[in-house]
Design a protein around this motif. Structure first.
Motif, short mmCIF file in Angstrom:
data_model
loop_
_atom_site.label_atom_id
_atom_site.label_comp_id
_atom_site.label_asym_id
_atom_site.label_seq_id
_atom_site.Cartn_x
_atom_site.Cartn_y
_atom_site.Cartn_z
N ALA A 103 0.85 -1.19 0.00
CA ALA A 103 0.00 0.00 0.00
C ALA A 103 0.88 1.23 0.00
O ALA A 103 2.09 1.16 0.25
CB ALA A 103 -0.93 0.00 1.21
N ALA A 104 0.29 2.35 -0.30
CA ALA A 104 1.00 3.64 -0.30
C ALA A 104 0.26 4.59 0.62
O ALA A 104 -0.97 4.58 0.70
CB ALA A 104 1.08 4.21 -1.71
N ASP A 105 1.02 5.42 1.35
CA ASP A 105 0.38 6.38 2.24
C ASP A 105 -0.09 7.58 1.43
O ASP A 105 -0.01 7.62 0.21
CB ASP A 105 1.35 6.79 3.36
N ARG A 106 -0.59 8.59 2.12
CA ARG A 106 -1.17 9.74 1.42
C ARG A 106 -0.13 10.56 0.67
O ARG A 106 -0.46 11.40 -0.17
CB ARG A 106 -1.89 10.64 2.42
N TYR A 107 1.15 10.36 0.98
CA TYR A 107 2.22 11.07 0.27
C TYR A 107 2.78 10.25 -0.88
O TYR A 107 3.73 10.65 -1.53
CB TYR A 107 3.35 11.42 1.24
N GLY A 108 2.18 9.08 -1.13
CA GLY A 108 2.64 8.25 -2.22
C GLY A 108 3.83 7.37 -1.90
O GLY A 108 4.40 6.73 -2.79
N VAL A 109 4.23 7.33 -0.64
CA VAL A 109 5.37 6.52 -0.23
C VAL A 109 4.92 5.08 -0.02
O VAL A 109 3.91 4.83 0.65
CB VAL A 109 6.02 7.09 1.04
N HIS A 110 5.66 4.14 -0.60
CA HIS A 110 5.30 2.72 -0.47
C HIS A 110 5.47 2.26 0.98
O HIS A 110 6.50 2.51 1.60
CB HIS A 110 6.18 1.88 -1.39
N GLN A 111 4.45 1.64 1.51
CA GLN A 111 4.47 1.17 2.90
C GLN A 111 3.62 -0.09 3.01
O GLN A 111 2.42 -0.06 2.72
CB GLN A 111 3.95 2.26 3.84
N ASP A 112 4.24 -1.18 3.39
CA ASP A 112 3.52 -2.46 3.48
C ASP A 112 2.64 -2.50 4.73
O ASP A 112 2.97 -1.92 5.77
CB ASP A 112 4.51 -3.62 3.53
N ARG A 113 1.51 -3.19 4.58
CA ARG A 113 0.62 -3.47 5.71
C ARG A 113 0.56 -4.98 5.90
O ARG A 113 0.70 -5.75 4.94
CB ARG A 113 -0.79 -2.94 5.44
N TYR A 114 0.36 -5.36 7.15
CA TYR A 114 0.29 -6.79 7.48
C TYR A 114 -1.02 -7.04 8.20
O TYR A 114 -1.40 -6.32 9.13
CB TYR A 114 1.46 -7.20 8.35
N GLN A 115 -1.73 -8.07 7.75
CA GLN A 115 -2.99 -8.45 8.37
C GLN A 115 -3.00 -9.96 8.60
O GLN A 115 -2.36 -10.72 7.87
CB GLN A 115 -4.18 -8.06 7.50
N ALA A 116 -3.78 -10.34 9.62
CA ALA A 116 -3.89 -11.77 9.93
C ALA A 116 -5.19 -12.01 10.70
O ALA A 116 -5.67 -11.12 11.42
CB ALA A 116 -2.70 -12.23 10.75
N PRO A 117 -5.78 -13.19 10.60
CA PRO A 117 -6.96 -13.51 11.42
C PRO A 117 -6.53 -13.69 12.87
O PRO A 117 -5.45 -14.22 13.16
CB PRO A 117 -7.46 -14.82 10.81
N ALA A 118 -7.37 -13.22 13.77
CA ALA A 118 -7.03 -13.29 15.19
C ALA A 118 -8.29 -13.54 16.01
O ALA A 118 -9.42 -13.35 15.53
CB ALA A 118 -6.35 -12.01 15.65
N ALA A 119 -8.09 -13.96 17.24
CA ALA A 119 -9.20 -14.21 18.16
C ALA A 119 -8.85 -13.65 19.52
O ALA A 119 -7.68 -13.63 19.93
CB ALA A 119 -9.49 -15.71 18.25
N TRP A 120 -9.87 -13.17 20.23
CA TRP A 120 -9.68 -12.63 21.58
C TRP A 120 -10.97 -12.81 22.37
O TRP A 120 -12.03 -13.11 21.80
CB TRP A 120 -9.27 -11.16 21.55
N THR A 130 -10.22 -10.20 11.23
CA THR A 130 -8.92 -9.95 10.60
C THR A 130 -8.44 -8.57 11.05
O THR A 130 -9.16 -7.58 10.89
CB THR A 130 -9.02 -10.00 9.07
N ILE A 131 -7.27 -8.52 11.60
CA ILE A 131 -6.76 -7.28 12.19
C ILE A 131 -5.42 -6.93 11.57
O ILE A 131 -4.74 -7.77 10.96
CB ILE A 131 -6.61 -7.40 13.72
N ASP A 132 -5.03 -5.69 11.74
CA ASP A 132 -3.69 -5.25 11.33
C ASP A 132 -2.69 -5.67 12.39
O ASP A 132 -2.96 -5.56 13.60
CB ASP A 132 -3.65 -3.73 11.17
N VAL A 133 -1.53 -6.12 11.96
CA VAL A 133 -0.46 -6.50 12.88
C VAL A 133 0.77 -5.69 12.53
O VAL A 133 0.93 -5.23 11.37
CB VAL A 133 -0.17 -8.01 12.79
N PRO A 134 1.67 -5.48 13.48
CA PRO A 134 2.83 -4.61 13.24
C PRO A 134 3.85 -5.16 12.26
O PRO A 134 4.67 -4.40 11.76
CB PRO A 134 3.43 -4.44 14.64
N GLY A 135 3.84 -6.42 11.95
CA GLY A 135 4.83 -6.98 11.04
C GLY A 135 4.62 -8.48 10.89
O GLY A 135 3.63 -9.04 11.38
N PRO A 136 5.53 -9.13 10.19
CA PRO A 136 5.40 -10.59 10.02
C PRO A 136 5.34 -11.29 11.38
O PRO A 136 6.15 -11.03 12.26
CB PRO A 136 6.67 -10.96 9.25
N GLN A 137 4.35 -12.14 11.54
CA GLN A 137 4.15 -12.87 12.80
C GLN A 137 3.80 -14.32 12.46
O GLN A 137 3.24 -14.61 11.40
CB GLN A 137 3.01 -12.26 13.62
#
Length: 217
Positions: A103-120, A130-137
Protein backbone atom coordinates in the motif's frame (compact mmCIF):
# COMPACT_ATOMS: atom_id res chain seq x y z
CA UNK A 1 4.88 75.43 27.43
CA UNK A 2 6.94 74.29 30.41
CA UNK A 3 9.44 76.37 32.39
CA UNK A 4 12.29 75.12 34.56
CA UNK A 5 13.22 77.54 37.35
CA UNK A 6 16.06 75.73 39.08
CA UNK A 7 18.06 73.84 36.50
CA UNK A 8 18.90 70.23 37.13
CA UNK A 9 19.48 67.46 34.65
CA UNK A 10 16.69 65.31 36.11
CA UNK A 11 14.20 68.17 35.96
CA UNK A 12 15.06 68.93 32.35
CA UNK A 13 14.64 65.29 31.37
CA UNK A 14 11.28 65.17 33.10
CA UNK A 15 10.07 68.28 31.28
CA UNK A 16 11.23 66.83 27.95
CA UNK A 17 9.34 63.59 28.59
CA UNK A 18 6.18 65.49 29.54
CA UNK A 19 6.49 67.62 26.42
CA UNK A 20 6.94 64.56 24.22
CA UNK A 21 3.90 62.92 25.80
CA UNK A 22 1.83 66.03 25.29
CA UNK A 23 3.07 66.31 21.71
CA UNK A 24 2.09 62.68 20.97
CA UNK A 25 -1.36 63.23 22.48
CA UNK A 26 -1.75 66.40 20.44
CA UNK A 27 -0.79 64.63 17.23
CA UNK A 28 -3.32 61.88 17.92
CA UNK A 29 -5.99 64.48 18.60
CA UNK A 30 -5.22 66.32 15.36
CA UNK A 31 -5.66 63.20 13.21
CA UNK A 32 -9.14 62.43 14.56
CA UNK A 33 -11.55 61.69 11.70
CA UNK A 34 -13.95 64.46 12.74
CA UNK A 35 -11.26 67.14 12.66
CA UNK A 36 -12.89 70.18 10.95
CA UNK A 37 -9.59 71.23 9.37
CA UNK A 38 -10.00 71.63 5.59
CA UNK A 39 -6.42 70.34 5.15
CA UNK A 40 -7.51 66.82 6.10
CA UNK A 41 -8.67 65.00 2.99
CA UNK A 42 -11.61 62.61 2.90
CA UNK A 43 -9.24 59.76 2.08
CA UNK A 44 -7.21 60.58 5.20
CA UNK A 45 -10.33 60.40 7.35
CA UNK A 46 -11.35 57.08 5.81
CA UNK A 47 -7.88 55.61 6.33
CA UNK A 48 -7.80 56.70 9.97
CA UNK A 49 -11.23 55.16 10.60
CA UNK A 50 -10.13 51.86 9.03
CA UNK A 51 -6.96 51.80 11.14
CA UNK A 52 -8.91 52.56 14.31
CA UNK A 53 -11.38 49.78 13.54
CA UNK A 54 -8.47 47.42 12.87
CA UNK A 55 -6.96 48.23 16.28
CA UNK A 56 -10.32 47.57 17.94
CA UNK A 57 -10.68 44.30 16.03
CA UNK A 58 -7.20 43.18 17.09
CA UNK A 59 -8.00 43.89 20.73
CA UNK A 60 -11.43 42.26 20.61
CA UNK A 61 -10.03 39.18 18.85
CA UNK A 62 -8.06 38.19 21.97
CA UNK A 63 -11.02 37.46 24.30
CA UNK A 64 -13.16 36.19 21.42
CA UNK A 65 -10.53 33.66 20.34
CA UNK A 66 -10.13 32.62 23.97
CA UNK A 67 -13.85 32.01 24.29
CA UNK A 68 -13.96 30.05 21.03
CA UNK A 69 -10.97 27.99 22.14
CA UNK A 70 -12.71 27.21 25.43
CA UNK A 71 -15.86 26.08 23.62
CA UNK A 72 -13.75 23.93 21.30
CA UNK A 73 -11.95 22.38 24.28
CA UNK A 74 -15.21 21.60 26.05
CA UNK A 75 -16.65 19.99 22.92
CA UNK A 76 -13.47 17.98 22.35
CA UNK A 77 -13.53 16.66 25.91
CA UNK A 78 -17.13 15.46 25.51
CA UNK A 79 -16.48 13.96 22.07
CA UNK A 80 -13.31 12.15 23.11
CA UNK A 81 -14.97 10.82 26.25
CA UNK A 82 -17.86 9.43 24.16
CA UNK A 83 -15.52 7.91 21.58
CA UNK A 84 -13.26 6.26 24.16
CA UNK A 85 -16.05 5.01 26.41
CA UNK A 86 -15.86 1.25 26.85
CA UNK A 87 -12.57 0.80 25.03
CA UNK A 88 -10.46 -2.03 26.35
CA UNK A 89 -6.92 -3.23 25.76
CA UNK A 90 -6.69 -6.99 25.13
CA UNK A 91 -4.19 -9.53 23.82
CA UNK A 92 -5.31 -11.12 20.56
CA UNK A 93 -3.97 -14.46 19.37
CA UNK A 94 -3.23 -14.90 15.68
CA UNK A 95 -5.11 -17.90 14.28
CA UNK A 96 -3.63 -17.87 10.78
CA UNK A 97 -0.76 -16.74 8.62
CA UNK A 98 0.09 -13.07 8.21
CA UNK A 99 -0.54 -11.57 4.77
CA UNK A 100 1.47 -8.66 3.39
CA UNK A 101 -0.62 -6.01 1.64
CA UNK A 102 1.41 -3.50 -0.40
CA UNK A 103 0.00 0.00 0.00
CA UNK A 104 1.00 3.64 -0.30
CA UNK A 105 0.38 6.38 2.24
CA UNK A 106 -1.17 9.74 1.42
CA UNK A 107 2.22 11.07 0.27
CA UNK A 108 2.64 8.25 -2.22
CA UNK A 109 5.37 6.52 -0.23
CA UNK A 110 5.30 2.72 -0.47
CA UNK A 111 4.47 1.17 2.90
CA UNK A 112 3.52 -2.46 3.48
CA UNK A 113 0.62 -3.47 5.71
CA UNK A 114 0.29 -6.79 7.48
CA UNK A 115 -2.99 -8.45 8.37
CA UNK A 116 -3.89 -11.77 9.93
CA UNK A 117 -6.96 -13.51 11.42
CA UNK A 118 -7.03 -13.29 15.19
CA UNK A 119 -9.20 -14.21 18.16
CA UNK A 120 -9.68 -12.63 21.58
CA UNK A 121 -12.02 -12.81 24.53
CA UNK A 122 -14.67 -10.19 25.35
CA UNK A 123 -17.34 -10.54 28.05
CA UNK A 124 -16.78 -14.28 28.19
CA UNK A 125 -17.14 -14.73 24.41
CA UNK A 126 -14.54 -15.36 21.76
CA UNK A 127 -14.43 -12.77 19.00
CA UNK A 128 -12.66 -13.37 15.68
CA UNK A 129 -11.71 -10.89 12.98
CA UNK A 130 -8.92 -9.95 10.60
CA UNK A 131 -6.76 -7.28 12.19
CA UNK A 132 -3.69 -5.25 11.33
CA UNK A 133 -0.46 -6.50 12.88
CA UNK A 134 2.83 -4.61 13.24
CA UNK A 135 4.83 -6.98 11.04
CA UNK A 136 5.40 -10.59 10.02
CA UNK A 137 4.15 -12.87 12.80
CA UNK A 138 3.76 -16.59 13.20
CA UNK A 139 0.39 -18.20 13.84
CA UNK A 140 -0.24 -18.41 17.58
CA UNK A 141 1.61 -15.18 18.32
CA UNK A 142 0.00 -12.68 20.67
CA UNK A 143 -0.45 -9.04 19.63
CA UNK A 144 -1.91 -6.11 21.60
CA UNK A 145 -5.29 -4.84 20.44
CA UNK A 146 -7.74 -2.09 21.38
CA UNK A 147 -11.42 -3.05 21.19
CA UNK A 148 -14.59 -1.03 21.64
CA UNK A 149 -17.56 -1.66 23.85
CA UNK A 150 -18.98 -4.08 21.25
CA UNK A 151 -15.81 -6.17 21.29
CA UNK A 152 -14.73 -5.21 17.76
CA UNK A 153 -11.30 -3.69 16.93
CA UNK A 154 -11.09 0.01 17.59
CA UNK A 155 -8.59 2.85 17.38
CA UNK A 156 -6.47 3.56 20.43
CA UNK A 157 -7.87 6.11 22.91
CA UNK A 158 -6.94 9.73 22.38
CA UNK A 159 -3.68 10.81 23.93
CA UNK A 160 -3.76 12.86 27.15
CA UNK A 161 -3.98 16.54 26.33
CA UNK A 162 -5.61 15.99 22.93
CA UNK A 163 -8.65 18.07 23.92
CA UNK A 164 -6.47 20.88 25.27
CA UNK A 165 -4.37 20.86 22.09
CA UNK A 166 -7.51 21.09 19.96
CA UNK A 167 -8.89 23.98 22.01
CA UNK A 168 -5.61 25.90 21.93
CA UNK A 169 -5.18 25.27 18.21
CA UNK A 170 -8.68 26.51 17.45
CA UNK A 171 -8.23 29.63 19.57
CA UNK A 172 -4.86 30.46 17.98
CA UNK A 173 -6.24 29.88 14.49
CA UNK A 174 -9.10 32.31 15.11
CA UNK A 175 -6.72 34.87 16.64
CA UNK A 176 -4.19 34.71 13.79
CA UNK A 177 -6.90 34.82 11.13
CA UNK A 178 -8.50 37.85 12.81
CA UNK A 179 -5.19 39.69 13.03
CA UNK A 180 -4.33 38.85 9.43
CA UNK A 181 -7.75 40.07 8.28
CA UNK A 182 -7.28 43.35 10.19
CA UNK A 183 -3.79 43.85 8.75
CA UNK A 184 -5.00 43.02 5.24
CA UNK A 185 -7.87 45.51 5.56
CA UNK A 186 -5.49 48.29 6.59
CA UNK A 187 -3.03 47.45 3.80
CA UNK A 188 -5.67 47.16 1.06
CA UNK A 189 -7.38 50.36 2.14
CA UNK A 190 -4.10 52.28 2.39
CA UNK A 191 -2.93 51.01 -1.02
CA UNK A 192 -6.22 51.87 -2.73
CA UNK A 193 -6.41 55.35 -1.18
CA UNK A 194 -2.75 56.06 -1.95
CA UNK A 195 -3.30 55.09 -5.59
CA UNK A 196 -6.36 57.35 -5.69
CA UNK A 197 -4.43 60.26 -4.20
CA UNK A 198 -1.54 59.80 -6.62
CA UNK A 199 -3.92 59.67 -9.56
CA UNK A 200 -5.61 62.87 -8.43
CA UNK A 201 -2.29 64.64 -7.94
CA UNK A 202 -1.17 63.56 -11.42
CA UNK A 203 -4.34 64.98 -12.99
CA UNK A 204 -3.93 68.25 -11.11
CA UNK A 205 -0.30 68.45 -12.15
CA UNK A 206 -1.22 67.98 -15.81
CA UNK A 207 -3.73 70.81 -15.53
CA UNK A 208 -1.17 73.15 -13.96
CA UNK A 209 1.77 72.25 -16.17
CA UNK A 210 1.42 73.87 -19.62
CA UNK A 211 2.71 72.00 -22.65
CA UNK A 212 6.15 73.17 -23.82
CA UNK A 213 6.00 75.73 -26.65
CA UNK A 214 2.52 76.97 -25.81
CA UNK A 215 3.44 79.51 -23.15
CA UNK A 216 2.14 82.98 -23.81
CA UNK A 217 3.66 86.31 -22.77
Amino acid sequence: MATVVAGSRGAVQEVVLVSEGASASLRLWRVRPWNPSPLMRVSDRVEIVVRALAVVAVAVAVPVSGAIGTVSYTGAVARIAAQDAGKEHVDATLTGDVQRLPAADRYGVHQDRYQAPAAWSHDGHTVTATIDVPGPQAAGATVPLWIGGDGNPSAAPARPGAAAAEGIGTGLAVLVESWCAAAASVWITGTALEARRNSKLEREWLLLNRPIGKDTL
